[in-house]
Write a protein that holds these residues in place. Structure first.
Motif, PDB file in Angstrom:
ATOM      1  N   ILE A 120       0.839  -1.204   0.000  1.00 58.66           N
ATOM      2  CA  ILE A 120       0.000   0.000   0.000  1.00 58.66           C
ATOM      3  C   ILE A 120       0.869   1.247   0.000  1.00 58.66           C
ATOM      4  N   ALA A 121       1.887   1.257   0.868  1.00 53.77           N
ATOM      5  CA  ALA A 121       2.773   2.422   0.948  1.00 53.77           C
ATOM      6  C   ALA A 121       3.420   2.713  -0.397  1.00 53.77           C
ATOM      7  N   LYS A 122       3.814   1.660  -1.089  1.00 52.50           N
ATOM      8  CA  LYS A 122       4.427   1.843  -2.405  1.00 52.50           C
ATOM      9  C   LYS A 122       3.409   2.404  -3.399  1.00 52.50           C
ATOM     10  N   GLU A 123       2.186   1.892  -3.343  1.00 50.81           N
ATOM     11  CA  GLU A 123       1.150   2.354  -4.264  1.00 50.81           C
ATOM     12  C   GLU A 123       0.805   3.822  -4.039  1.00 50.81           C
ATOM     13  N   VAL A 124       0.748   4.247  -2.775  1.00 52.79           N
ATOM     14  CA  VAL A 124       0.331   5.622  -2.473  1.00 52.79           C
ATOM     15  C   VAL A 124       1.529   6.561  -2.321  1.00 52.79           C
ATOM     16  N   ASN A 125       2.734   6.012  -2.481  1.00 52.13           N
ATOM     17  CA  ASN A 125       3.972   6.807  -2.449  1.00 52.13           C
ATOM     18  C   ASN A 125       4.158   7.548  -1.120  1.00 52.13           C
ATOM     19  N   LEU A 126       4.044   6.789  -0.017  1.00 51.56           N
ATOM     20  CA  LEU A 126       4.298   7.342   1.309  1.00 51.56           C
ATOM     21  C   LEU A 126       5.386   6.525   2.001  1.00 51.56           C
ATOM     22  N   PRO A 127       6.147   7.165   2.894  1.00 53.83           N
ATOM     23  CA  PRO A 127       7.128   6.415   3.683  1.00 53.83           C
ATOM     24  C   PRO A 127       6.423   5.509   4.689  1.00 53.83           C
ATOM     25  N   VAL A 128       7.186   4.638   5.319  1.00 50.11           N
ATOM     26  CA  VAL A 128       6.614   3.709   6.293  1.00 50.11           C
ATOM     27  C   VAL A 128       7.271   3.903   7.656  1.00 50.11           C
ATOM     28  N   VAL A 129       6.504   3.576   8.693  1.00 54.66           N
ATOM     29  CA  VAL A 129       7.017   3.568  10.065  1.00 54.66           C
ATOM     30  C   VAL A 129       6.978   2.118  10.530  1.00 54.66           C
ATOM     31  N   ILE A 130       8.155   1.576  10.845  1.00 48.88           N
ATOM     32  CA  ILE A 130       8.305   0.148  11.085  1.00 48.88           C
ATOM     33  C   ILE A 130       8.423  -0.160  12.567  1.00 48.88           C
ATOM     34  N   HIS A 131       7.570  -1.077  13.023  1.00 49.03           N
ATOM     35  CA  HIS A 131       7.679  -1.671  14.356  1.00 49.03           C
ATOM     36  C   HIS A 131       8.346  -3.027  14.197  1.00 49.03           C
ATOM     37  N   SER A 132       9.419  -3.281  14.960  1.00 50.51           N
ATOM     38  CA  SER A 132      10.089  -4.574  14.883  1.00 50.51           C
ATOM     39  C   SER A 132      10.586  -4.968  16.265  1.00 50.51           C
ATOM     40  N   ARG A 133      10.112  -6.118  16.731  1.00 49.10           N
ATOM     41  CA  ARG A 133      10.504  -6.626  18.047  1.00 49.10           C
ATOM     42  C   ARG A 133      10.802  -8.119  17.949  1.00 49.10           C
ATOM     43  N   ASP A 138      14.139 -11.097   9.912  1.00 47.22           N
ATOM     44  CA  ASP A 138      13.010 -11.056   8.981  1.00 47.22           C
ATOM     45  C   ASP A 138      12.640  -9.631   8.593  1.00 47.22           C
ATOM     46  N   THR A 139      12.740  -8.697   9.550  1.00 51.90           N
ATOM     47  CA  THR A 139      12.436  -7.299   9.231  1.00 51.90           C
ATOM     48  C   THR A 139      13.441  -6.740   8.237  1.00 51.90           C
ATOM     49  N   LEU A 140      14.723  -6.948   8.507  1.00 54.43           N
ATOM     50  CA  LEU A 140      15.760  -6.421   7.620  1.00 54.43           C
ATOM     51  C   LEU A 140      15.636  -7.021   6.226  1.00 54.43           C
ATOM     52  N   ASN A 141      15.432  -8.326   6.140  1.00 52.49           N
ATOM     53  CA  ASN A 141      15.314  -8.967   4.829  1.00 52.49           C
ATOM     54  C   ASN A 141      14.124  -8.425   4.050  1.00 52.49           C
ATOM     55  N   THR A 142      13.016  -8.203   4.752  1.00 52.19           N
ATOM     56  CA  THR A 142      11.821  -7.655   4.095  1.00 52.19           C
ATOM     57  C   THR A 142      12.086  -6.249   3.581  1.00 52.19           C
ATOM     58  N   ILE A 143      12.715  -5.444   4.415  1.00 50.31           N
ATOM     59  CA  ILE A 143      12.996  -4.056   4.020  1.00 50.31           C
ATOM     60  C   ILE A 143      14.006  -4.002   2.880  1.00 50.31           C
ATOM     61  N   MET A 144      14.983  -4.880   2.890  1.00 50.46           N
ATOM     62  CA  MET A 144      15.972  -4.887   1.806  1.00 50.46           C
ATOM     63  C   MET A 144      15.317  -5.210   0.469  1.00 50.46           C
ATOM     64  N   ARG A 145      14.311  -6.081   0.495  1.00 47.70           N
ATOM     65  CA  ARG A 145      13.576  -6.379  -0.749  1.00 47.70           C
ATOM     66  C   ARG A 145      12.687  -5.204  -1.148  1.00 47.70           C
ATOM     67  N   TYR A 146      12.153  -4.506  -0.171  1.00 49.14           N
ATOM     68  CA  TYR A 146      11.210  -3.409  -0.418  1.00 49.14           C
ATOM     69  C   TYR A 146      11.901  -2.126  -0.830  1.00 49.14           C
ATOM     70  N   ASN A 147      13.093  -1.888  -0.308  1.00 53.25           N
ATOM     71  CA  ASN A 147      13.760  -0.599  -0.438  1.00 53.25           C
ATOM     72  C   ASN A 147      14.066  -0.239  -1.893  1.00 53.25           C
ATOM     73  N   THR A 148      13.712   0.984  -2.260  1.00 52.98           N
ATOM     74  CA  THR A 148      14.111   1.569  -3.543  1.00 52.98           C
ATOM     75  C   THR A 148      14.479   3.016  -3.278  1.00 52.98           C
ATOM     76  N   GLN A 149      14.825   3.728  -4.306  1.00 52.54           N
ATOM     77  CA  GLN A 149      15.138   5.146  -4.158  1.00 52.54           C
ATOM     78  C   GLN A 149      13.948   5.919  -3.601  1.00 52.54           C
ATOM     79  N   GLU A 150      12.735   5.474  -3.946  1.00 55.90           N
ATOM     80  CA  GLU A 150      11.526   6.192  -3.534  1.00 55.90           C
ATOM     81  C   GLU A 150      10.952   5.692  -2.213  1.00 55.90           C
ATOM     82  N   ASN A 151      11.190   4.445  -1.860  1.00 56.74           N
ATOM     83  CA  ASN A 151      10.511   3.819  -0.726  1.00 56.74           C
ATOM     84  C   ASN A 151      11.420   3.738   0.490  1.00 56.74           C
TER      85      ASN A 151
END
Length: 261
Positions: A120-133, A138-151
């Motif tokens: 959704i964040a990618k579709e609406v072009n907004l940054p994300v606020v991540i909770h990770s505990r 798993d969080t880092l791997n997910t973000i590494m796949r998600y991360n782009t210049q815009e996201n």
């Protein structure tokens, strides 16, 4: 002025003085912009309402991984539809929380809803606020796949190693630092603040939780962010004014729809 990047003023602990805080007390105590963060679906609606009522309050819309009962397609559709509101600056807080969830089925379900909100964040072009505990890998791997210049986004209430923080910094992400940095047992967070550039730090409270020393155990509010700024200044060997200025600019960069105050 201090930019409060993560607050929960919709919480019932503020029922007695919410209006006074948001209308004038916070500004009188050097707090400029405030982002109120959604956690439950009700919290999303309440955050948006506060953002529409107060000029310097903005909203993030998202469902916390512990709020699994709120994870419905209907609720995600509402978040996506309201993301275009000019007072909505991010999708969050979203992420993974394995502290209570030990079975792989439950964790897989969290990962699925996390990914759907990232989409959704990618579709609406907004940054994300991540909770990770208890979910560093798993969080880092997910973000590494998600991360782009815009996201990009903020890793809220950072609690992992400095090495993992540096991986986020390499990707251009921001590390949220709050009251925990003032605790006696905050060695890992202090090491992280030492290791990463000030240009990748944003100030947050997670209020009404996580009040800093000397107010630990009390209800937290953005007024106490001055103690966080002072501790970071001490760790980095710079002035408090520089910490406030740089972290404010950082917050404006990530929350691009927020105004300068």
């Amino acid at each position: 002025m201090i930019f409060e990047t993560h607050a929960h003023y919709d919480d019932e602990k503020f029922d007695g003085d919410r209006v006074e805080l948001l209308s004038h007390l916070l500004r009188e105590n050097n707090i400029g912009n405030i982002v109120n963060i959604g956690a439950s679906f009700r919290g999303c609606k309440d955050s948006l309402k506060l953002a529409e009522e107060y000029e310097n309050v903005y909203a993030a819309l998202g469902i916390h991984p512990e709020e699994m009962d709120d994870m419905t397609q209907e609720n995600l559709d509402w978040i996506k539809a309201n993301a275009s509101n000019p007072k909505v600056v991010a999708i969050g807080e979203i992420g993974l929380d394995y502290y209570w969830i030990k079975d792989e089925e439950g964790r897989a379900k969290q990962r699925e809803w996390f990914q759907r909100q990232l989409d959704i964040a990618k579709e609406v072009n907004l940054p994300v606020v991540i909770h990770s505990r208890d979910a560093a890998e798993d969080t880092l791997n997910t973000i590494m796949r998600y991360n782009t210049q815009e996201n990009k986004g903020i890793i809220h209430c950072y609690s992992y190693s400095k090495e993992i923080a540096l991986e986020y910094v390499k990707m251009g992400w921001y590390i949220g630092v709050g009251g925990v940095v003032t605790f006696k047992n905050s060695k890992k967070l202090v090491e992280t603040v030492q290791a990463i550039p000030l240009e990748n730090i944003v100030l947050e409270t997670d209020c009404p939780y996580m009040a800093p020393v000397p107010h630990r155990g009390e209800r937290n509010s953005s007024i106490f962010l001055s103690y966080v700024a002072e501790k970071i200044a001490e760790i980095k060997g710079v002035s408090v004014e520089e910490v406030e200025r740089v972290t404010y600019e950082n917050a404006l960069r990530i929350y691009t729809k927020a105004k300068r105050n």
